[in-house]
Each structure stands twice: as structure tokens, then as C-alpha cells.
Write a protein that holds these residues in place. Sequence first.
Motif, short mmCIF file in Angstrom:
data_model
loop_
_atom_site.label_atom_id
_atom_site.label_comp_id
_atom_site.label_asym_id
_atom_site.label_seq_id
_atom_site.Cartn_x
_atom_site.Cartn_y
_atom_site.Cartn_z
N CYS A 195 -4.61 -7.73 -2.49
CA CYS A 195 -4.08 -6.35 -2.14
C CYS A 195 -3.63 -5.66 -3.49
CB CYS A 195 -2.98 -6.79 -1.32
SG CYS A 195 -3.27 -7.28 0.45
N TYR B 194 -5.55 2.58 -4.85
CA TYR B 194 -5.26 3.38 -3.39
C TYR B 194 -3.74 3.21 -3.14
CZ TYR B 194 -10.36 3.77 -2.26
OH TYR B 194 -11.47 4.13 -2.49
N PHE B 195 -2.88 2.92 -3.88
CA PHE B 195 -1.72 2.98 -3.70
C PHE B 195 -1.12 4.34 -3.29
CE2 PHE B 195 2.92 3.14 -4.21
CZ PHE B 195 3.29 2.06 -3.72
N PHE C 98 -4.74 -2.17 -4.32
CA PHE C 98 -3.99 -0.79 -4.38
C PHE C 98 -3.38 -0.30 -5.59
CE2 PHE C 98 -3.45 -2.74 0.28
CZ PHE C 98 -3.76 -1.35 0.77
N GLY D 274 0.80 -1.23 -0.03
CA GLY D 274 -0.04 0.04 -0.02
C GLY D 274 0.76 1.28 -0.14
N ARG E 202 -0.15 3.62 -9.86
CA ARG E 202 -1.65 3.80 -9.67
C ARG E 202 -1.90 3.76 -11.50
NH1 ARG E 202 -2.83 9.10 -6.08
NH2 ARG E 202 -2.56 8.17 -3.89
N LEU F 253 -4.25 1.06 6.93
CA LEU F 253 -3.84 -0.26 6.03
C LEU F 253 -4.34 -1.27 6.67
CD1 LEU F 253 -0.11 0.44 5.18
CD2 LEU F 253 -1.93 0.53 3.42
#
Length: 447
Positions: A371, A382-383, A375, A36, A222, A391
Motif C-alpha cells: 500500500c 496514487y495518494f 500510494f 489512500g 506524493r 480503493l
Amino acid sequence: MTNYQPVAQTERIQTIDILRGVALLGILLMNIQEFGLTEASLHQLVRGPHGGNYWLQTIIHALFEHKMRALFSMLFGAGIILFLAKNRTGAGMATPELFIRRQMWLIAFGLVNALVLLWFGDILFHYGIVGILLFPFNRLPARTLLVCAVVVGLIYSGKNYWNFAEQKQKYEKYQTVVALEKKNKKVKLTDEQKDDKSAWEGIVKGAKYDQKADKADIIAMRSDYATVWNHMVPKIQSMEAPFFYQIILWDVVSMMLLGMALFKWGFFSNRLTTRDYALLALGGLLIGQTIAWLSLPSYELKITNISKYISTSVVPLAEVLMPFERGFTAIGWASLVLLLYRSGIGAWLWKALRAVGQMAFTNYLMQSVLCTLFFFGYGFGYFGDLKFYQLYFIVAEIWLIQLVFSVAWLHYFRFGPLEWLWRSLTYGERQPMRLTPPAPLETPILS
């Protein structure tokens, strides 16, 4: 006779499944940080004001960083002995050949996890290779395995010290050049002296927070799948090749050998006395956590001021003591879990953890899927967007999903979907999947 039936539920060692479930869920406590956030963002928590996020990160680092993976590696070592102890045949192969085939498929799954699912922290590839290397060790007595684990752990410490010594040498050469320049400002440096100066300056620059580079990293993560893939591949290649052979190999080998020794002593199969487990829980956590907290200033100084870290440290305490910190703490956590299991409290929780551990392969790859989709940019993107503490809301949700899913799945099937695929590929024949429902009782109409 051909024997490629899955292990019957009554034959499984429940405590190994429970510990594997605990280790698998525990691994996500650390992995979620890399899924993340950028490494630079994580280091900023150490450099910046020490608020709630810093203390949460510090506590997780001391209690769980590397320790859950160490326990997972120990259990994999125990699994090597379990697999080789049973006479098996399939696809025209005997047990040793099947074991090698099993490991080769694990290597392939690891490459999929790294290069397709894009999780650079994959351990399946490493486990596949190390399992083959440790094949000849499975018949050694427990004490010999323990000695081997300690020796390999010392090699791991030595490798870390060697890296530190090389950096110290670069720093000293840099200092010599700087002193020369101060003494004579008009001095013309040789090419070698220029290289010595730029080498250390590059290390210092790489250790500092670069906001522009950090933002570029977040933007890349992203983006679409192709962009993320191109951005991640160099890091994945480094983890799966040079970094593995330089550092990770010794880490995994030492923990697997330790796990093989502990299994032969009956530790994982719940054969020790309650007093033994209590002493191991107390001693393991006390020694491991003492090392962890004593090593913390060294670990943080390396992040905040690498020049001071190299110049003032005689030994890189955190790196040199790491194998022993991990080993003692992992044994302590495992002993504590087994003590709680023996208490008989929370039977529903042990059932759920056992199911997660029985489906550890499926659940490990499921964590990568969930994950990365949450992310990375080709998913929800959502990274770099969540605060550190947020988190762990994601961790809690994934834990809940995996606990419920594992119990529900094993209600109808013998093992997880990827466990089924792995076994079928290993034995060269499709394995039975569904649980056979019990035959209905026949009630006579007339007595």
C-alpha cells in the motif's frame, strides 16, 4: 531438553488460522482508506451529498470498522495462552522468558513498520507491549478473564466520556465569554477569557474542512521518501505514544482479555455446538449492529457540526458504546465464519484463508509494503488520486495476491518468511524452514 521446533501442521488449530486470515484481510477494508486518502477527504464524504461513496463508507464503517481489528486482537490474546501452554526452551531461556523476548522483538518489528514502512496505523508495537502486560493473566479462569475484559472496556468508555466532558467544559466556557461580549461589546477580556475563547475556536477550526491544508497534505504524501517521513513522523509518534497510552491501550487490552476467555471456553478451536455458534452469530451481529447504526448519527454529527454535537449530546454515544459494539460484532462475525466452515462448502477457500492466517505476520507487513509503495510518492504516488470506491479494487487485488502467495509459499515452507525470522530471533537459533519432502516409495524389482 531443547524444544524449539515449529508447531507441526497437525498440531495447529485450523479454525484459529482461518479466523486470523479473515481478520487480517478484513483489517485492510479500513486501513486502505488511511493509506489512500486524507482524513479530511474521508470526512468530506460525510459532510457532502450522500451518494454511492458515502453509503459504501457508511456500510463498511458499521459492519467492519474496528471489528476486524477487535477479532485480530482477540486471536492474539488466544495466541498468548497457546504460546505459554507449551513447554519450550531456547537460547538458555524457559517459556516465560522466551515469551517476553518474543514480545520485545514484536515491538521492534512494529517500530520498523511505523518508522521505516511509514504506516502510522501499526498495531504490532501495541501488541508487543500489551502482550507483556497480560502475561500474568494467562492462568486466570475464563469467567475472571471475561470480567476483566468488561471492566477494561468500561474504562475505555470512561476515557472517551472524559474527553467528551473536557470538550463540553471548553464549549461552556466559550459560551460564557461570547455571552459576555454580546452583553457588553466594549468589555475587555482577561487573558483567561481569551484563552477560553481561542481554545474552543481552535477545536471548531480543526474540525472544519480546510481545502488548502488538505492539498498540502496530498502534495507531501506524493513526494520523496524523506518528505513523506518528515510529514508522517509526528502522527506516528502520537499513535505510538500519547494516543496509545490514553486510548488504544484500553481498547487492545479489553479485546485480548476477551479473546483469552473465549479461547478457554473452546470458542476459537471449534468446540462449541452448532447451535451455540448460530446463537452467537445471530446475537452478536444483531446486538453489535444495532449499537453501530444507533451510534451512527452521533458519529456523523461530530464530523459535520462539532458545536451542535457537544452542546446537544448528553453522552458521546458512538465512543462510549464502541467497546461493546466491537466485541459483539467481532464475536458474531467469527461465529458466522465457523458455521460456514462447518458446512463443508468451499474447502479451497478455507485452505487459502488458513494459509493467510498462518502467515499473518508476513501478510500484515506485506500490506504495509504494497500500500505505501502504491500510494506514497516514493512509489507510484496514487495518494489522494482515487475515488473512495476505487480503493476497494486495490483491496481485492491485494487479497488475491495474499491468498495465492500464502498457499504457494506454505506448499514448500513450514511458515512465512517473517514468521521464520521472528521465531529464529525468539529462540536464538535458526529454525528449520523447508518442508521435508516425503521419501520416495521403494518398489522391489523382483517379487
